[in-house]
Design a protein around this motif. Structure first.
Motif, mmCIF file in Angstrom:
data_model
loop_
_atom_site.group_PDB
_atom_site.id
_atom_site.type_symbol
_atom_site.label_atom_id
_atom_site.label_comp_id
_atom_site.label_asym_id
_atom_site.label_seq_id
_atom_site.Cartn_x
_atom_site.Cartn_y
_atom_site.Cartn_z
ATOM 1 N N MET A 92 0.808 -1.206 0.000
ATOM 2 C CA MET A 92 0.000 0.000 0.000
ATOM 3 C C MET A 92 0.850 1.269 0.000
ATOM 4 N N LEU A 93 2.089 1.206 0.468
ATOM 5 C CA LEU A 93 2.882 2.435 0.560
ATOM 6 C C LEU A 93 3.116 3.136 -0.775
ATOM 7 N N PHE B 1 -0.701 9.164 -3.603
ATOM 8 C CA PHE B 1 -1.887 9.862 -3.113
ATOM 9 C C PHE B 1 -1.520 11.116 -2.330
ATOM 10 N N THR B 2 -0.439 11.070 -1.552
ATOM 11 C CA THR B 2 -0.034 12.228 -0.749
ATOM 12 C C THR B 2 0.693 13.291 -1.567
ATOM 13 N N ARG C 261 -12.444 9.192 -3.951
ATOM 14 C CA ARG C 261 -12.331 9.014 -5.403
ATOM 15 C C ARG C 261 -10.877 9.185 -5.841
ATOM 16 N N ALA C 262 -10.188 10.210 -5.298
ATOM 17 C CA ALA C 262 -8.778 10.451 -5.652
ATOM 18 C C ALA C 262 -7.899 9.279 -5.216
ATOM 19 N N PHE C 263 -8.210 8.684 -4.059
ATOM 20 C CA PHE C 263 -7.441 7.528 -3.598
ATOM 21 C C PHE C 263 -7.579 6.372 -4.583
ATOM 22 N N PHE C 264 -8.787 6.119 -5.038
ATOM 23 C CA PHE C 264 -8.993 5.023 -5.995
ATOM 24 C C PHE C 264 -8.291 5.293 -7.318
ATOM 25 N N ILE C 265 -8.219 6.531 -7.731
ATOM 26 C CA ILE C 265 -7.465 6.861 -8.947
ATOM 27 C C ILE C 265 -5.989 6.513 -8.738
ATOM 28 N N SER C 266 -5.436 6.872 -7.571
ATOM 29 C CA SER C 266 -4.043 6.526 -7.259
ATOM 30 C C SER C 266 -3.841 5.019 -7.207
#
Length: 186
Positions: A1-2, A8-9, A177-182
């Motif tokens: 996940m990192l 994402f960050t 939504r942005a997390f899923f794009i990442s």
């Protein structure tokens, strides 16, 4: 996940709180936007997307295997030092597959060392303390680096699903939504 979290960050307004737990947490009660769950999912109001699968594998350090020998069948575990993961209050046992995965085989173990996290079990196996029975992704780098060897491969249980989950809601927040794009880019 990192790697996903790192991408994402890149958005400066995003702040991440990563909770790592071998226990199932409540997404709503614990204010968790997205969770990764390994295993069969119960029916719920959560939305789940399958992202892969893992296997439960037996492993030990080359040093341990050289000194104690390699188990050839699950019954051989009776003569080996096993690293147990938090089996209390039930009898410590590991589950394997027989007949190409069509039948489940539960083998009682006598742990020499018991821990409450997979990370601790992997570290103990790396240290030569015995055989661990953990998820494949938890030992991938150690196996690639030849620090651990997989054992009893022909008795591995069928694949275990990995899902990303979030709470059902009328409109998915922009950060989710942005997390899923990442996630899908990685």
């Amino acid at each position: 996940m990192l790697p996903v979290i790192k991408e994402f960050t890149a958005f400066p307004e995003i702040h991440v709180r990563l909770l790592l737990s071998d226990k199932i947490l409540s997404l709503v009660d614990d204010h968790i936007d997205v969770a990764v769950r390994i295993g069969k999912l119960p029916d719920s109001s959560m939305i789940a997307t399958g992202v892969g699968s893992v296997f439960r594998v037996g492993c030990a350090s080359p040093t341990y295997l050289h000194a104690r020998g390699r188990p050839l069948v699950p019954g051989d575990l009776a003569t080996h030092d096993c690293i147990d993961m938090d089996s209390l209050p039930s009898e410590p046992a590991w589950t394997f597959a027989e007949n190409g995965g069509s039948k489940s085989l539960r083998v009682a173990i006598r742990p020499r060392f018991s821990v409450n996290t997979a990370d601790a079990a992997v570290e103990a196996a790396l240290g030569g303390m015995g055989l661990a029975h953990v998820l494949s992704h938890q030992v991938t780098s150690a196996v690639v680096n030849q620090e651990l060897e997989l054992v009893l491969r022909e008795y591995e249980s069928p694949a275990i699903p990995v899902n990303v989950m979030y709470a059902s809601q009328p409109s998915l927040p922009a950060k989710t939504r942005a997390f899923f794009i990442s996630l899908w880019r990685s």
